[in-house]
Design a protein around this motif. Structure first.
Motif, mmCIF file in Angstrom:
data_model
loop_
_atom_site.group_PDB
_atom_site.id
_atom_site.type_symbol
_atom_site.label_atom_id
_atom_site.label_comp_id
_atom_site.label_asym_id
_atom_site.label_seq_id
_atom_site.Cartn_x
_atom_site.Cartn_y
_atom_site.Cartn_z
ATOM 1 N N ASN A 87 -6.753 88.502 -59.695
ATOM 2 C CA ASN A 87 -7.293 89.494 -58.642
ATOM 3 C C ASN A 87 -7.775 90.640 -59.732
ATOM 4 O O ASN A 87 -7.565 90.895 -60.797
ATOM 5 N N SER A 88 -8.927 91.466 -58.995
ATOM 6 C CA SER A 88 -9.402 92.450 -59.507
ATOM 7 C C SER A 88 -9.840 93.547 -58.734
ATOM 8 O O SER A 88 -9.728 93.416 -57.526
ATOM 9 N N GLY A 89 -10.095 94.808 -59.440
ATOM 10 C CA GLY A 89 -10.627 95.991 -58.734
ATOM 11 C C GLY A 89 -12.077 95.739 -58.481
ATOM 12 O O GLY A 89 -12.683 94.648 -58.566
ATOM 13 N N GLY A 90 -12.804 96.811 -57.853
ATOM 14 C CA GLY A 90 -14.318 96.587 -57.548
ATOM 15 C C GLY A 90 -14.332 96.969 -56.101
ATOM 16 O O GLY A 90 -13.589 97.618 -55.521
ATOM 17 N N LEU A 91 -15.362 96.712 -55.426
ATOM 18 C CA LEU A 91 -15.793 97.132 -54.264
ATOM 19 C C LEU A 91 -15.484 95.945 -52.974
ATOM 20 O O LEU A 91 -15.308 96.438 -51.538
ATOM 21 N N ILE A 92 -15.581 94.809 -53.566
ATOM 22 C CA ILE A 92 -15.420 93.691 -52.450
ATOM 23 C C ILE A 92 -14.360 93.681 -51.476
ATOM 24 O O ILE A 92 -14.473 93.692 -50.205
ATOM 25 N N SER A 93 -13.119 94.096 -52.266
ATOM 26 C CA SER A 93 -11.935 93.806 -51.318
ATOM 27 C C SER A 93 -12.019 94.563 -50.008
ATOM 28 O O SER A 93 -11.713 94.047 -48.831
ATOM 29 N N GLN A 94 -12.173 95.827 -50.153
ATOM 30 C CA GLN A 94 -12.337 96.935 -48.939
ATOM 31 C C GLN A 94 -13.511 96.696 -48.180
ATOM 32 O O GLN A 94 -13.389 96.785 -46.856
ATOM 33 N N LYS A 148 -31.904 95.708 -55.800
ATOM 34 C CA LYS A 148 -32.287 95.101 -54.431
ATOM 35 C C LYS A 148 -31.660 95.388 -53.271
ATOM 36 O O LYS A 148 -32.114 95.527 -52.048
ATOM 37 N N TYR A 149 -30.271 95.508 -53.292
ATOM 38 C CA TYR A 149 -29.471 95.523 -52.049
ATOM 39 C C TYR A 149 -28.844 97.091 -51.880
ATOM 40 O O TYR A 149 -27.989 97.224 -51.024
ATOM 41 N N GLY A 150 -29.182 97.634 -52.803
ATOM 42 C CA GLY A 150 -28.319 99.290 -52.663
ATOM 43 C C GLY A 150 -27.135 99.369 -53.509
ATOM 44 O O GLY A 150 -26.349 98.344 -53.647
ATOM 45 N N LYS A 151 -27.199 100.645 -54.123
ATOM 46 C CA LYS A 151 -25.883 100.991 -54.889
ATOM 47 C C LYS A 151 -24.663 100.821 -54.043
ATOM 48 O O LYS A 151 -24.909 101.158 -52.507
ATOM 49 N N ASN A 152 -23.521 100.946 -54.306
ATOM 50 C CA ASN A 152 -22.336 100.872 -53.668
ATOM 51 C C ASN A 152 -22.185 99.475 -52.859
ATOM 52 O O ASN A 152 -21.187 99.082 -51.968
ATOM 53 N N THR A 153 -23.127 98.590 -52.946
ATOM 54 C CA THR A 153 -22.880 97.227 -52.417
ATOM 55 C C THR A 153 -21.580 96.519 -53.434
ATOM 56 O O THR A 153 -21.848 96.745 -54.779
ATOM 57 N N GLY A 154 -20.824 95.493 -53.197
ATOM 58 C CA GLY A 154 -19.879 94.897 -53.633
ATOM 59 C C GLY A 154 -20.538 93.691 -54.368
ATOM 60 O O GLY A 154 -21.366 92.888 -53.585
ATOM 61 N N ASP A 175 -17.735 97.367 -60.879
ATOM 62 C CA ASP A 175 -16.827 98.453 -60.477
ATOM 63 C C ASP A 175 -17.866 99.781 -59.742
ATOM 64 O O ASP A 175 -18.968 99.286 -59.343
ATOM 65 N N PRO A 176 -17.300 100.549 -59.258
ATOM 66 C CA PRO A 176 -17.966 101.573 -58.468
ATOM 67 C C PRO A 176 -19.302 102.149 -59.060
ATOM 68 O O PRO A 176 -19.901 102.876 -58.223
ATOM 69 N N LYS A 177 -19.460 101.901 -60.217
ATOM 70 C CA LYS A 177 -20.724 102.421 -60.889
ATOM 71 C C LYS A 177 -21.684 101.383 -61.154
ATOM 72 O O LYS A 177 -22.826 101.351 -61.637
#
Lengths: 575, 575
Positions: A87-94, A148-154, A175-177
């Motif tokens: 498992n990892s951090g990042g944006l996708i899970s949420q 292409k898809y915008g910042k803050n996409t997972g 990651d979030p950046k």
């Protein structure tokens, strides 16, 4: 109610389906392991059409619960041949959770060589040709996909290692950046993604609101108390935010358990040069970020951004394990060389532990000189180039040892041992030996009571109490992984009588349930049962639950040996 | 009475010891497997100090018994991780027997990098520095050693593959003309020899008389009858002396069981180009030797010397398995390219089956083009050069598939399948799956009753009778290997009611025993019991006794699949 998104990578079609009865109430590792057990034939080839890759947010992911943004990925591991959850951090899970996706499942395998990417939005799922990204590292593809898809996409992607289906290939998550600093590192799941010819997954939850909760007020109250215990514990409130996990270099070296020169001794004379203290010293001189979170809602913030001599970012998420693997293990003492290796692993998509351990094994095999960081960097570049030596290294430590005819290979179930010598931190050694994952410190982090004085005290050099410690931690960890919580919350939970209850309170308030702490323990047990059942079907036996014979030798400075019998270790297993 | 010669390769000392009670009456495979079971920890690293290499002449070796000159070599296999016995012709078996050496055992492992060679004579054993031979191929070293120690000395050596401790490394034995054409090929025992830093073994029996026999007259009579049945059987008397094992190319192709293009179909359109008939046609035009024995006392003489277009010797001992592995399997149709590959494998010390299968797997992995013999030759050269790709290939088919992320890898217990598709010669498929050796046709050659009409008739495409056939053949083969007899005597023995009795008569007359055919069967059973016990201790389970999932697919031209259950296959095993 959530739904399961299944993508057939051969037909290039997708389907949403309701979560069946048998999977309801499961999330994260509980869900990935159950689905892999139920749906993947245990004896199949991990890179064949029968294997699946399951991505599942934790039960608390998508809620405001602090540190709940871990994404579990499951499959049959090309590295171990057994079941794997990483498992990892990042944006996708949420984001997946907010999209109402309980699991994303990649199935089957294309017959052609064309790569695709998956783009999931609120009202659409698309499989798009991705040949333009083939051969690209994770830094570049993530930059392009955010553009292409915008910042803050997972974003989850594989690098050149995953494309080559190498056994140490990771899936890297932005990651979030937007940096590829978060790794689904262990067990070669990047190779499974590569076998299915998926180069990247983009998850965008734009337009999704907050997830409705059964009892928002109760949740808020529990989360507030939760944040408080995380902030007040010395490890999660001070140690980790201060130096990150790199704080451990000096701690473990001092304890005489920092495996040096391919596990020959427990102290590295240049430990100070590769320590968290040195890292922060360089940051103060060069710039960088000492403390940031790997996913939104993190209150521990153990991650950092490390700059090179030129003051530009060299790498991020610079963990203790990585410092050790590329440092003490290989006798490399130049922190910048180590940082470059970490960056290359993020970029090419390689597990830093298995890659670092492989480099040390390659030194034992005569392919590199001990301590030669520049040669290590060159060899990692070979992975991206796809040369023979690159394929050897990229297939991990066990493979590298086999390739070079080395008999000193520190692996369990063919997965490389992490940064704590099992002879002098016996509690984590029991975990290495017995977890269904292969050698993995995160599966039952016995370093807690052995070294850090967290959750009690057990003498790290003695056998007494270690099997029980590891077993309990393995159960607790499985439950934490199911919740989508960061493993580091365990420090606070272990030292706080109210810790487990707070997790239960959040689950109950979110889902409208009446769980008790016993239910959470039962969940952890059921996960291990499922995982061990898969491995049993795959042909694993208690012979696979032991350390290699190299650990029978005495280990300085404490002159300890690995002295558990097969029978003693089986007590740590849950079937 | 015989004695055991133990050589400690670390101390570089030797000792003779009496054969203990527990090993008396054993020879060949019976002895090697018993010693490995008793003396080698099953979970040790095959290249570590705990593994041993045991060389044992068969019970009839050193006697005038026809075709009794096979030498068994045992150890824990670096390829399979299980027990291994591999045997070859040559001169050593008979010479060791005449020297009164029941077993030569290489133990421990040096800590330095210096190579030694072992020279055994009637009144001396010497360990001599061998650094001058390091990096040398088997052709050159054998020529030099015959020049130094005299023609007709027995030589066993390793090439560059064994020095690198690669998993497909063979030990090559000089044939009666001093060529390295006889291979202890399967299972990587050359790597074990390399790990012990022994480059060569020289055995000279000058001055030894004939071995005294309990009843010379009875022996002579039995051997006369024995020679007669070998000469009168159509396979051993005509087929094998005529075209060698290469006779099988057209036979197996006709049967639709010649695995083509990495086991995709059972007929190769260019089978004729790589057949025994074509080989003999070339010999008639270019010179060469159509029929010679691999050891003195052979009356079958299935070996041959094959010349190139220039009329000079290209290779010797050019077997069906080799023709297939480098031919139909890889789609190479140029017999001279195949002969060159065979020569290089003899010279560098590589198992032709695992190397050939690895080449086909590498084609599936995109490293080579199908049918490109010249590229195959170049890649085999890489093994000697020690490049990354060379190490990948030299570690065999399973390793090559893993290196390249291929999921189509025809192996059992990580040993490559030989030249009979298990879906359309199911009897040998059962042997591949269940023998403790890993996929091995010589462990229970079900081709007999399935295809050749020897020892009865069993439909090769159906399951009925195959498990029993394989089991019986595995037992018989183990006994034959214990006797030091060539496996091919089985053709005559299976079709002659008096065959087994003649072997028993020779044993009784030589040793002054009262064995019955039942005792020989019991010996075969005990060998398999010992071998399966070792594998059990090493962690093997019934999951390891199955073919990979690629064989679940239908196979042309007979549209057969591999359809045995785990339980059905277990019936073929003896524990």
């Amino acid at each position: 109610m959530g739904k399961i998104l299944r993508i057939n990578t051969k037909q290039r079609q997708f389907v949403f389906e309701a979560v069946p009865e048998s999977l309801q109430g499961l999330g994260g590792r509980a869900l990935t392991s159950k689905m892999i057990l139920d749906e993947v034939p245990a004896t199949c080839h991990p890179l064949g059409e029968s294997n699946k890759l399951v991505l599942a947010p934790g039960l608390l992911s998508g809620t405001p619960a602090a540190n709940s943004g871990r994404l579990s990925v499951g499959g049959k591991s090309p590295l171990t041949g057994g079941i794997k959850e990483s498992n990892s951090g990042g944006l996708i899970s949420q984001k997946l959770a907010r999209l109402g996706i309980t699991a994303l499942v990649l199935e089957d395998k294309p017959e052609d060589d064309n790569y695709y990417m998956i783009v999931i939005k609120k009202d659409s799922v698309a499989l798009l040709p991705a040949d333009e990204y083939v051969g690209m590292g994770n830094y570049e593809i993530m930059e392009k996909l955010w553009a292409k898809y915008g910042k803050n996409t997972g974003i989850m992607s594989i690098g050149q290692a995953g494309e080559q289906r190498l056994k140490a290939a990771s899936m890297q998550q932005a990651d979030p950046k937007g940096r590829p600093g978060r790794a689904v590192g262990r067990g070669g799941l990047g190779a499974v993604m590569g076998s299915k010819k998926i180069k990247a997954i983009v998850v965008d939850d734009k337009g999704c609101g907050r997830i409705p909760q059964a009892d928002p007020e109760a949740f808020k109250a529990a989360n507030k108390a939760w944040v408080k215990i995380l902030r007040e514990h010395p490890v999660t409130g001070q140690g980790l935010p201060g130096l990150g996990t790199a704080v451990l270099v000096n701690v473990i070296n001092e304890a005489g358990a920092l495996p040096t020169k391919n596990f020959r001794t427990g102290r590295f004379e240049h430990a100070q040069d590769i320590s968290g203290e040195k890292m922060v010293e360089n940051m103060e001189a060069r710039g960088g970020i000492v403390s940031e979170g790997c996913h939104p809602g993190c209150v521990i913030k153990c991650s950092q951004v490390y700059h090179g001599k030129d003051g530009k970012q060299l790498t991020s998420g610079f963990e203790y394990e990585t410092l050790w693997a590329f440092g003490a293990h290989t006798m490399v003492k130049d922190l910048d060389d180590i940082a470059m290796m970490d960056r290359l692993c993020d970029d090419y998509g390689l597990d830093t532990i298995d890659t670092g351990v492989a480099l040390g094994v390659a030194m034992d095999g005569g392919l590199l000189e001990w301590g030669d960081g520049k040669a290590c960097i060159e060899l990692i570049h070979e992975v991206a180039k796809g040369t023979g030596n690159g394929k050897i290294l990229g297939n991990g430590a066990a493979f590298t040892g086999d390739a070079l005819g080395v008999d000193r290979i520190p692996v369990v179930k063919r997965q490389a041992l992490p940064a704590y010598d099992p002879r002098s931190v016996k509690g984590v050694g029991v975990t290495y030996a017995t977890t269904p994952m292969g050698a993995d410190h995160t599966a039952g982090y016995g370093v807690t009571a052995n070294i850090l004085g967290v959750g009690g005290t057990v003498d790290p050099l003695k056998k007494e109490g270690q099997v029980e410690l590891s077993k309990n931690l393995q159960v607790a960890t499985a439950a934490i992984d199911a919740a989508g919580l960061c493993l580091f919350v365990a420090f606070a939970v272990l030292d706080n009588d109210n810790g487990v209850q707070l997790i239960v309170d959040m689950l109950n308030a979110h889902y409208g349930l009446d769980l008790t702490p016993d239910d959470v323990v039962a969940l952890g047990i059921s996960i291990l049962e499922n995982e061990n059942e898969f491995n049993l079907r795959a042909g694993f036996t208690k012979k696979d639950d032991q350390l290699p014979e190299m650990f029978d030798k005495e280990f300085a400075p404490h002159n300890t040996t690995w002295d558990f019998t097969e029978e003693e270790l089986q007590v740590a297993k849950i079937f």
